[in-house]
Design a protein around this motif. Structure first.
Motif, PDB file in Angstrom:
ATOM      1  N   LEU A 140     -12.407  -6.052  15.198  1.00  0.00           N
ATOM      2  CA  LEU A 140     -11.246  -5.162  15.273  1.00  0.00           C
ATOM      3  C   LEU A 140     -10.058  -5.813  14.572  1.00  0.00           C
ATOM      4  O   LEU A 140      -9.703  -6.958  14.867  1.00  0.00           O
ATOM      5  CB  LEU A 140     -10.870  -4.896  16.726  1.00  0.00           C
ATOM      6  CG  LEU A 140     -11.813  -4.029  17.565  1.00  0.00           C
ATOM      7  CD1 LEU A 140     -11.566  -4.268  19.046  1.00  0.00           C
ATOM      8  CD2 LEU A 140     -11.615  -2.564  17.233  1.00  0.00           C
ATOM      9  N   SER A 141      -9.437  -5.088  13.665  1.00  0.00           N
ATOM     10  CA  SER A 141      -8.203  -5.588  13.051  1.00  0.00           C
ATOM     11  C   SER A 141      -7.032  -5.327  13.985  1.00  0.00           C
ATOM     12  O   SER A 141      -7.124  -4.505  14.906  1.00  0.00           O
ATOM     13  CB  SER A 141      -7.968  -4.890  11.705  1.00  0.00           C
ATOM     14  OG  SER A 141      -7.659  -3.510  11.921  1.00  0.00           O
ATOM     15  N   GLN A 142      -5.913  -5.998  13.735  1.00  0.00           N
ATOM     16  CA  GLN A 142      -4.721  -5.754  14.536  1.00  0.00           C
ATOM     17  C   GLN A 142      -4.262  -4.306  14.390  1.00  0.00           C
ATOM     18  O   GLN A 142      -3.839  -3.675  15.356  1.00  0.00           O
ATOM     19  CB  GLN A 142      -3.597  -6.704  14.115  1.00  0.00           C
ATOM     20  CG  GLN A 142      -2.322  -6.558  14.946  1.00  0.00           C
ATOM     21  CD  GLN A 142      -2.550  -6.909  16.403  1.00  0.00           C
ATOM     22  OE1 GLN A 142      -3.056  -7.971  16.724  1.00  0.00           O
ATOM     23  NE2 GLN A 142      -2.167  -6.014  17.317  1.00  0.00           N
ATOM     24  N   GLU A 143      -4.401  -3.765  13.187  1.00  0.00           N
ATOM     25  CA  GLU A 143      -4.020  -2.372  12.943  1.00  0.00           C
ATOM     26  C   GLU A 143      -4.877  -1.421  13.782  1.00  0.00           C
ATOM     27  O   GLU A 143      -4.371  -0.450  14.364  1.00  0.00           O
ATOM     28  CB  GLU A 143      -4.176  -2.045  11.462  1.00  0.00           C
ATOM     29  CG  GLU A 143      -3.722  -0.652  11.075  1.00  0.00           C
ATOM     30  CD  GLU A 143      -3.902  -0.371   9.599  1.00  0.00           C
ATOM     31  OE1 GLU A 143      -3.141   0.458   9.064  1.00  0.00           O
ATOM     32  OE2 GLU A 143      -4.797  -0.976   8.984  1.00  0.00           O
ATOM     33  N   GLU A 144      -6.173  -1.698  13.865  1.00  0.00           N
ATOM     34  CA  GLU A 144      -7.076  -0.852  14.648  1.00  0.00           C
ATOM     35  C   GLU A 144      -6.779  -0.957  16.147  1.00  0.00           C
ATOM     36  O   GLU A 144      -6.803   0.043  16.872  1.00  0.00           O
ATOM     37  CB  GLU A 144      -8.528  -1.233  14.361  1.00  0.00           C
ATOM     38  CG  GLU A 144      -8.981  -0.815  12.983  1.00  0.00           C
ATOM     39  CD  GLU A 144     -10.322  -1.410  12.584  1.00  0.00           C
ATOM     40  OE1 GLU A 144     -11.048  -0.766  11.815  1.00  0.00           O
ATOM     41  OE2 GLU A 144     -10.651  -2.535  13.039  1.00  0.00           O
ATOM     42  N   ILE A 145      -6.484  -2.155  16.607  1.00  0.00           N
ATOM     43  CA  ILE A 145      -6.132  -2.351  18.015  1.00  0.00           C
ATOM     44  C   ILE A 145      -4.851  -1.578  18.343  1.00  0.00           C
ATOM     45  O   ILE A 145      -4.779  -0.874  19.351  1.00  0.00           O
ATOM     46  CB  ILE A 145      -5.978  -3.856  18.339  1.00  0.00           C
ATOM     47  CG1 ILE A 145      -7.350  -4.546  18.299  1.00  0.00           C
ATOM     48  CG2 ILE A 145      -5.320  -4.050  19.714  1.00  0.00           C
ATOM     49  CD1 ILE A 145      -7.285  -6.054  18.426  1.00  0.00           C
ATOM     50  N   ASP A 146      -3.842  -1.707  17.475  1.00  0.00           N
ATOM     51  CA  ASP A 146      -2.579  -0.991  17.687  1.00  0.00           C
ATOM     52  C   ASP A 146      -2.804   0.521  17.703  1.00  0.00           C
ATOM     53  O   ASP A 146      -2.250   1.228  18.553  1.00  0.00           O
ATOM     54  CB  ASP A 146      -1.573  -1.336  16.581  1.00  0.00           C
ATOM     55  CG  ASP A 146      -1.026  -2.750  16.701  1.00  0.00           C
ATOM     56  OD1 ASP A 146      -1.093  -3.309  17.816  1.00  0.00           O
ATOM     57  OD2 ASP A 146      -0.554  -3.292  15.688  1.00  0.00           O
ATOM     58  N   PHE A 147      -3.623   1.014  16.769  1.00  0.00           N
ATOM     59  CA  PHE A 147      -3.919   2.445  16.711  1.00  0.00           C
ATOM     60  C   PHE A 147      -4.568   2.910  18.004  1.00  0.00           C
ATOM     61  O   PHE A 147      -4.158   3.932  18.591  1.00  0.00           O
ATOM     62  CB  PHE A 147      -4.852   2.740  15.524  1.00  0.00           C
ATOM     63  CG  PHE A 147      -5.418   4.137  15.543  1.00  0.00           C
ATOM     64  CD1 PHE A 147      -4.684   5.211  15.067  1.00  0.00           C
ATOM     65  CD2 PHE A 147      -6.684   4.381  16.062  1.00  0.00           C
ATOM     66  CE1 PHE A 147      -5.211   6.504  15.096  1.00  0.00           C
ATOM     67  CE2 PHE A 147      -7.216   5.664  16.102  1.00  0.00           C
ATOM     68  CZ  PHE A 147      -6.477   6.728  15.622  1.00  0.00           C
ATOM     69  N   TYR A 148      -5.574   2.179  18.459  1.00  0.00           N
ATOM     70  CA  TYR A 148      -6.299   2.601  19.658  1.00  0.00           C
ATOM     71  C   TYR A 148      -5.399   2.592  20.892  1.00  0.00           C
ATOM     72  O   TYR A 148      -5.364   3.569  21.658  1.00  0.00           O
ATOM     73  CB  TYR A 148      -7.511   1.696  19.883  1.00  0.00           C
ATOM     74  CG  TYR A 148      -8.287   2.075  21.118  1.00  0.00           C
ATOM     75  CD1 TYR A 148      -8.927   3.306  21.207  1.00  0.00           C
ATOM     76  CD2 TYR A 148      -8.339   1.232  22.230  1.00  0.00           C
ATOM     77  CE1 TYR A 148      -9.610   3.691  22.344  1.00  0.00           C
ATOM     78  CE2 TYR A 148      -9.027   1.599  23.372  1.00  0.00           C
ATOM     79  CZ  TYR A 148      -9.655   2.827  23.426  1.00  0.00           C
ATOM     80  OH  TYR A 148     -10.319   3.206  24.555  1.00  0.00           O
ATOM     81  N   LEU A 149      -4.655   1.520  21.076  1.00  0.00           N
ATOM     82  CA  LEU A 149      -3.809   1.417  22.269  1.00  0.00           C
ATOM     83  C   LEU A 149      -2.676   2.438  22.245  1.00  0.00           C
ATOM     84  O   LEU A 149      -2.318   3.003  23.281  1.00  0.00           O
ATOM     85  CB  LEU A 149      -3.247   0.000  22.396  1.00  0.00           C
ATOM     86  CG  LEU A 149      -4.276  -1.105  22.628  1.00  0.00           C
ATOM     87  CD1 LEU A 149      -3.582  -2.460  22.705  1.00  0.00           C
ATOM     88  CD2 LEU A 149      -5.085  -0.849  23.902  1.00  0.00           C
ATOM     89  N   THR A 150      -2.129   2.714  21.070  1.00  0.00           N
ATOM     90  CA  THR A 150      -1.031   3.667  20.957  1.00  0.00           C
ATOM     91  C   THR A 150      -1.483   5.092  21.237  1.00  0.00           C
ATOM     92  O   THR A 150      -0.803   5.852  21.936  1.00  0.00           O
ATOM     93  CB  THR A 150      -0.404   3.592  19.545  1.00  0.00           C
ATOM     94  OG1 THR A 150       0.094   2.272  19.331  1.00  0.00           O
ATOM     95  CG2 THR A 150       0.722   4.605  19.398  1.00  0.00           C
ATOM     96  N   HIS A 151      -2.651   5.459  20.737  1.00  0.00           N
ATOM     97  CA  HIS A 151      -3.099   6.848  20.841  1.00  0.00           C
ATOM     98  C   HIS A 151      -3.947   7.138  22.076  1.00  0.00           C
ATOM     99  O   HIS A 151      -3.974   8.274  22.555  1.00  0.00           O
ATOM    100  CB  HIS A 151      -3.872   7.242  19.577  1.00  0.00           C
ATOM    101  CG  HIS A 151      -3.003   7.375  18.378  1.00  0.00           C
ATOM    102  ND1 HIS A 151      -2.678   6.316  17.564  1.00  0.00           N
ATOM    103  CD2 HIS A 151      -2.343   8.449  17.872  1.00  0.00           C
ATOM    104  CE1 HIS A 151      -1.875   6.730  16.601  1.00  0.00           C
ATOM    105  NE2 HIS A 151      -1.657   8.018  16.756  1.00  0.00           N
ATOM    106  N   TYR A 152      -4.634   6.133  22.619  1.00  0.00           N
ATOM    107  CA  TYR A 152      -5.564   6.400  23.727  1.00  0.00           C
ATOM    108  C   TYR A 152      -5.128   5.779  25.055  1.00  0.00           C
ATOM    109  O   TYR A 152      -5.631   6.166  26.102  1.00  0.00           O
ATOM    110  CB  TYR A 152      -6.978   5.930  23.348  1.00  0.00           C
ATOM    111  CG  TYR A 152      -7.562   6.770  22.236  1.00  0.00           C
ATOM    112  CD1 TYR A 152      -8.264   7.944  22.509  1.00  0.00           C
ATOM    113  CD2 TYR A 152      -7.365   6.417  20.902  1.00  0.00           C
ATOM    114  CE1 TYR A 152      -8.782   8.725  21.490  1.00  0.00           C
ATOM    115  CE2 TYR A 152      -7.877   7.195  19.874  1.00  0.00           C
ATOM    116  CZ  TYR A 152      -8.583   8.346  20.177  1.00  0.00           C
ATOM    117  OH  TYR A 152      -9.083   9.125  19.171  1.00  0.00           O
ATOM    118  N   LYS A 153      -4.222   4.793  25.015  1.00  0.00           N
ATOM    119  CA  LYS A 153      -3.622   4.231  26.230  1.00  0.00           C
ATOM    120  C   LYS A 153      -4.668   3.944  27.323  1.00  0.00           C
ATOM    121  O   LYS A 153      -4.606   4.516  28.416  1.00  0.00           O
ATOM    122  CB  LYS A 153      -2.536   5.164  26.761  1.00  0.00           C
ATOM    123  CG  LYS A 153      -1.397   5.368  25.769  1.00  0.00           C
ATOM    124  CD  LYS A 153      -0.347   6.320  26.296  1.00  0.00           C
ATOM    125  CE  LYS A 153       0.882   6.385  25.445  1.00  0.00           C
ATOM    126  NZ  LYS A 153       0.684   6.404  23.985  1.00  0.00           N
TER     127      LYS A 153
END
Length: 197
Positions: A140-153
């Motif tokens: 997982l890239s940092q960008e992918e982690i940020d995307f997942y946490l931001t959108h799916y919480k």
């Protein structure tokens, strides 16, 4: 498309689901297992020296015992708890964004276990068991982690992710064991044990 699921006519005993998890409710509905919901607050603590492999079953039994007073006649309480384990470390629900980032960075590129403990409890007997699945995460890239946490919480999920969401579809290379166990209930085992009841 209908979202109604037929009940299994040969499962005669009523089920009390002692869980707040919408994923467990969904799995029971899709499996045709009727239930009624009893929501309880139970501290998810366990002895520090307990073997990691025993924790989920211990917590499931604790939740079932807390719901024992709701049992009437032939009813069966079904309680469960899932944990994510990497090595010998348990990753529970993240405390906040930073904790979720930390958890996902640790899971990234590694193989972890999802252990779901289940307890079935009636007036006359008790049965506790666990399902185990291995999950192979892609990196997982940092960008992918940020995307997942931001959108799916995923702050209410052990290991800071849900198999049925983006991360499960896009970043899991392989699973060993059952998908339903990772979602929150090892349904094949649950069904088999309910049939024994």
């Amino acid at each position: 498309m209908s979202t109604e699921f037929p009940n299994l006519p040969w499962l005669k005993r009523p089920i009390i689901l002692a869980s707040k998890s919408p994923r467990r409710q969904q799995l029971l509905q899709q499996a045709g297992i009727p239930y009624r919901l009893e929501l309880l607050e139970v501290e998810e603590d366990f002895p520090e020296d307990m073997p990691v492999g025993d924790v989920a079953a211990f917590l499931a039994r604790k939740k079932a015992q807390a719901a024992a007073s709701f049992i009437k006649d032939q009813e069966i309480v079904l309680a469960a708890d899932s944990i994510v384990v990497l090595g010998d470390k348990i990753y529970g629900k993240p405390r906040d964004y930073e904790d979720a980032v930390h958890i996902l960075k640790n899971l990234s590129g590694n193989i972890h276990r999802v252990i779901t403990g289940v307890c079935l409890l009636s007036k006359e007997r008790e049965r506790t068991f666990s399902g185990i699945s291995k999950v192979h995460f892609a990196t997982l890239s940092q960008e992918e982690i940020d995307f997942y946490l931001t959108h799916y919480k995923p702050y209410d999920k052990a290991g800071a992710y849900a198999i049925q969401e983006w991360i499960g579809l896009s970043k899991i290379r392989q699973i060993e064991g059952t998908y339903s166990n990772i979602m929150g209930l090892p349904m094949e085992q649950v069904y088999r044990e309910l049939m024994k009841f």
